[in-house]
Design a protein around this motif. Structure first.
Motif, short mmCIF file in Angstrom:
data_model
loop_
_atom_site.label_atom_id
_atom_site.label_comp_id
_atom_site.label_asym_id
_atom_site.label_seq_id
_atom_site.Cartn_x
_atom_site.Cartn_y
_atom_site.Cartn_z
N ALA B 396 -0.30 5.50 17.21
CA ALA B 396 -0.67 6.58 18.13
C ALA B 396 -1.22 7.79 17.37
CB ALA B 396 0.55 6.99 18.97
N VAL B 397 -0.68 8.04 16.18
CA VAL B 397 -1.24 9.12 15.35
C VAL B 397 -2.67 8.75 14.94
CG1 VAL B 397 -1.07 10.25 13.08
CG2 VAL B 397 0.98 9.96 14.49
N ALA B 398 -2.87 7.48 14.63
CA ALA B 398 -4.18 7.02 14.18
C ALA B 398 -5.22 7.03 15.31
CB ALA B 398 -4.08 5.61 13.60
N CYS B 399 -4.79 6.73 16.51
CA CYS B 399 -5.70 6.54 17.64
C CYS B 399 -5.27 7.41 18.82
CB CYS B 399 -5.72 5.07 18.06
SG CYS B 399 -6.15 3.94 16.74
N PRO B 400 -5.49 8.72 18.75
CA PRO B 400 -4.98 9.59 19.81
C PRO B 400 -5.60 9.32 21.18
CG PRO B 400 -6.33 10.83 18.23
CD PRO B 400 -6.15 9.46 17.66
N ASP B 401 -6.72 8.61 21.23
CA ASP B 401 -7.37 8.36 22.51
C ASP B 401 -7.00 7.01 23.12
OD1 ASP B 401 -8.63 10.79 22.21
OD2 ASP B 401 -10.31 9.88 21.11
N ARG B 402 -6.08 6.31 22.50
CA ARG B 402 -5.72 4.99 23.02
C ARG B 402 -4.24 4.97 23.40
NH1 ARG B 402 -8.09 0.66 18.71
NH2 ARG B 402 -7.47 -0.76 20.38
N LYS B 403 -3.95 4.31 24.49
CA LYS B 403 -2.55 4.16 24.93
C LYS B 403 -1.87 3.10 24.06
CE LYS B 403 -0.74 5.46 28.33
NZ LYS B 403 0.21 6.60 28.58
N VAL B 404 -0.68 3.40 23.59
CA VAL B 404 0.10 2.45 22.81
C VAL B 404 1.28 1.98 23.65
CG1 VAL B 404 1.43 2.07 20.71
CG2 VAL B 404 -0.56 3.60 20.67
N ILE B 405 1.45 0.67 23.75
CA ILE B 405 2.61 0.11 24.45
C ILE B 405 3.48 -0.58 23.41
CG2 ILE B 405 3.39 -1.54 26.20
CD1 ILE B 405 0.83 -1.00 27.73
N CYS B 406 4.69 -0.11 23.29
CA CYS B 406 5.63 -0.63 22.30
C CYS B 406 6.63 -1.52 23.01
CB CYS B 406 6.32 0.56 21.61
SG CYS B 406 7.70 0.08 20.56
N LEU B 407 6.62 -2.80 22.68
CA LEU B 407 7.54 -3.76 23.29
C LEU B 407 8.64 -4.06 22.29
CD1 LEU B 407 4.83 -6.25 24.66
CD2 LEU B 407 5.85 -4.27 25.84
N VAL B 408 9.89 -3.88 22.69
CA VAL B 408 10.95 -4.00 21.69
C VAL B 408 12.26 -4.43 22.34
CG1 VAL B 408 11.46 -1.50 21.83
CG2 VAL B 408 12.06 -2.79 19.76
N GLY B 409 12.96 -5.32 21.70
CA GLY B 409 14.30 -5.70 22.13
C GLY B 409 15.29 -4.58 21.82
N ASP B 410 16.38 -4.53 22.56
CA ASP B 410 17.33 -3.43 22.36
C ASP B 410 17.97 -3.47 20.97
OD1 ASP B 410 18.66 -5.77 23.11
OD2 ASP B 410 19.85 -4.85 24.70
N GLY B 411 18.25 -4.67 20.47
CA GLY B 411 18.83 -4.76 19.13
C GLY B 411 17.89 -4.21 18.07
#
Lengths: 512, 512
Positions: B396-411
């Motif tokens: 997100a720092v690298a690409c301020p004009d693009r939406k980042v979706i972070c998919l992550v397990g709780d662990g």
């Protein structure tokens, strides 16, 4: 039995009865063995910094090593910072680190790394078991090392865990080391009798209640001063105990104190050295011409040496001077460091354990807490922050009947906040007090200390953690721990009283 | 200028314009130089795993290295797990690691450790600057290494930072490496013309939209199959792009797929190997008699090689087969993996960035998301969990004009949850989706996979993180990020729609 079971049984028989763990695939046979072997308590941490710090706290309170269970190189890597702190505290730990099956290592699968190389900087013992038959013997060797207060790292390829093993191995009893050097006692007695200004600088086992009592007699008899290192693994403190100061962290405060001595007698301690170097300031803190003598080193029996020294000097119980103690009165109003110190001194319960990573806020905690109920005080020996929440966790596992008070700055607490979850899961009796000054406050002083001038906005941005504000009550709630924010000394006293009155984990956010 | 300033200026001139940082005393002169030097954005992380993971994400999106700023050995140690992941992803990073002043190191102050030894397992370049005059030149050498997609670790004793330096240093241009081997192209063409079942196995730069388009032509022309590695640093995906499968993680699923091939042509990829070894299963996944050929290795120009290969084969744009695509329809009801996958496919915005550490929940995400809007898909190359929140931060720092979706397990998310604070502070456009199955779900499968039997209660306790329940909305709130828990597919779709519609950090807890 398979290799993993032979290891678990060897650990239990060798007195390693707690394993702080975050296992993965390569450790599943170790985990499976827990179902078949009695006597091993396995405590899960949601990050390996919790695991290694807890093992440090456990050793400090019991003198016996716990095991850690870590997932290959990255799991070990996450544990290293608190292993560094444990190493500097002479806390023995048996690290069990999973590895790929021996025949799989060379394929460079994603998790492959040089585990031995990662382990070596923090470990006195590093070994990769070559086969299942070796695992128990290697485990016993690791236990022997850890019992001596050192870090032992045993790397267990998956096939050595699942293949058939022969059975368990006995831990060889330690060679009876020298308890202390009689000549060092004679030398110390000669110095102390000489009458020149002398400092008894103590750490480690010398800081037990009995060690301190002996030092008080010696000081009363000879007029020497007694101090602790700036940081110590565990110090017995509180009413009825000999209250000693520590060498200040700030060089400009330490130098005039040490300036007065012609002799420093080290009891397990190190020759006083600055925490960091600063331009135009010395690294070694003793004055020119000051002679340094060593009574004991780590591993020697400092209390016995102090006993012998007191005997040679004829220092008797009545030689110990009466201790002036600060009067404890409930503080009110603003949450100044002095008010916080007083509130903590009033809250510490009899036989409590204080794990102190209060950094800047806590620099004045010693005088009032010397008048608190008798307690043990644990500090960070390696300077890697994120120390106290895990160590408090391990101390609480080790001492279920004692209240643990964890003092921690907000910047430090963020490193290993996952500790709260383990405290909730295991219903550990830990009260965490977070000093929310919303800064890496110490760095503001350090910035000036290294003569970097006055910080501009960009530099200040690296020292402040106030944007956004961390909400510790929510963070605690997210991990199942009841939290409370306090904005005045009265509120802090009330929150501490409530937290100490009931067992179980609590968090108090001190909004400064 | 002093050494620290000479380094900051060298970094900026060398194209290193972002520094992910958690500094301490020994790094204060670097911090001070930020006030005097234009062009360096310094981003604070509250734990070094955030710092190193963010640098990985930044490199993946820009192809240019960021710097990290780390506090001595323990600061580096905390960064190592995500440096491991970055190394395996060929992400170049310049680590700046503070060290005691040269003359202070031997005094064994608390923070002293063997920093070079800690750095070496994850670094292609390790150097300690001996004096201030060397710092700029050493920094330039580190940048040159990092530009090649490798980890460079530069250790900076405090006095080399505060002493006078000569000035900045230029980064030497890289030697023009071989773009690709023409003979490898000929060999691949010969194999593909031969007509025996062949797999083009691709990763790295081959997985750009253009690389995939060329592979589609080649597949259409020759009948070969095209797959990605199980994990890839970045894959161009979505509508209008050639949708390829990856080799399944589960060996029993991978083997029958690979069984059909007589040839595997590697385009930057590795010879397929199992993530872990399991009893009675192979480590190498290719069938007996299958020949492995290499078209390109990391560092070569895979797209140019594919272009040449397509040219030799006469594969034209019209040879690419039309892509069947799953129809995307809003899911309803229970939060099954299929419903979640559909919701995510519908939510991914045009030119979005997906950072995927969904582990078990995400195994079925690929088919529906192939029909999503065009996007980039980033995965964990090193298997060390706690990867995606920091990498999403750096992307997100690298690409301020693009939406980042972070998919992550709780662990996984618990390892580096501090990332949320940096996202809030920098107002980064990251939507974090936490899959709260309250288990190390993958380990339940692995337990059986390594033939450890059925877990009993004590073993299950090491695989479950449901006691207490993690409350991700509170955890996010504690770090200044708005969160929302969803319990149905409809709620997930609504939450994703809202999160994608507005910039800034959001967290969605998918309660499974």
């Amino acid at each position: 039995m398979n290799g993993a079971e032979s290891l678990v049984r060897t650990l239990v028989q060798g007195g390693v009865e707690v394993c702080f763990a975050n296992p993965g695939t390569s450790e599943m046979h170790f985990v499976a063995a827990l179902d078949r072997v009695e006597g091993m308590r396995c405590v899960l941490g949601l990050f390996e910094g919790v695991v290694s710090g807890a093992a440090d706290g456990y050793f400090r309170m019991t003198g016996r090593p716990a095991a850690t269970l870590l997932h290959l190189g990255p799991g070990l890597a996450n544990a290293l910072a608190n292993l560094h702190n444990a190493k500097k505290a002479n806390s023995g730990i048996v690290n069990i680190i999973g590895q790929h099956a021996t025949y799989h290592i060379d394929y460079n699968a994603p998790l492959t790394s040089d585990i031995e190389a990662l382990a070596r900087p923090m470990s006195a013992f590093v070994r990769t078991s070559p086969d299942a038959e070796s695992v128990a013997r290697d485990g016993a060797a690791a236990i022997a090392v850890a019992r001596q207060g050192q870090i032992a790292s045993l790397i267990l390829p998956a096939d050595t865990a699942w293949n058939q093993a022969d059975g368990i191995a006995e831990v060889e009893p330690a060679e009876a080391g020298a308890s202390y050097a009689p000549r060092a006692v004679e030398e110390a007695a000669r110095v102390l009798r000489g009458g020149e200004p002398a400092l008894l600088l103590m750490t480690g086992s010398a800081l037990s209640a009995h060690g301190l009592e002996l030092a008080a007699r010696i000081a009363g008899k000879t007029g020497c001063q007694v101090m602790g290192q700036t940081y110590n693994p565990l110090m017995a403190r509180g009413r009825g105990r000999f209250a000693i100061d520590r060498i200040p962290y700030v060089i400009d405060q330490a130098l005039p104190i040490l300036q007065q001595f012609r002799h420093i007698i080290l009891v397990e301690a190190s020759d006083p050295v600055a925490f960091f170097a600063y331009p135009n300031k010395p690294s070694l803190l003793k004055p020119n011409g000051c002679q340094v003598h060593r009574l004991t080193a780590h591993g020697e029996r400092s209390v016995a040496a102090l006993e012998a020294l007191a005997g040679v000097l004829g220092a008797k119980p009545h030689d110990a001077q009466p201790q002036p103690q600060m009067a404890l009165t409930p503080p009110s109003g603003a949450l100044t460091p002095a008010a916080i110190a007083m509130a903590i001194a009033l809250a510490i319960p009899d036989n409590g354990i204080v794990v102190d990573e209060s950094i800047t806020t806590g620099r004045g905690f010693f005088p009032p807490t010397a008048a608190a109920a008798p307690h043990d005080w644990l500090q960070n020996m390696g300077g890697s922050i994120g120390f106290s929440p895990p160590v408090a966790t391990g101390a609480a596992v080790a001492c279920p009947d004692r209240k643990v008070i964890c003092l921690v700055g907000d910047g430090s607490a963020m490193y290993t906040l996952q500790s709260l979850w383990t405290q909730a899961r295991e219903r550990l009796d830990v009260t965490t007090v977070v000093f929310a000054n919303r800064n890496y406050q110490i760095l503001r002083g350090e910035f000036a200390g290294v003569e970097a001038g006055a910080p501009g906005q960009r530099a200040l941005d690296m020292l402040s953690i106030d944007r956004p504000t961390l909400d510790w009550v929510s963070l605690a709630k997210g991990m199942g721990v009841e939290g409370r924010a306090v904005h005045s000394a009265e509120q802090l006293c009330a929150a501490l009283t409530a937290a100490v009155a009931e067992p179980g984990p609590r968090l108090i956010e001190v909004v400064m």
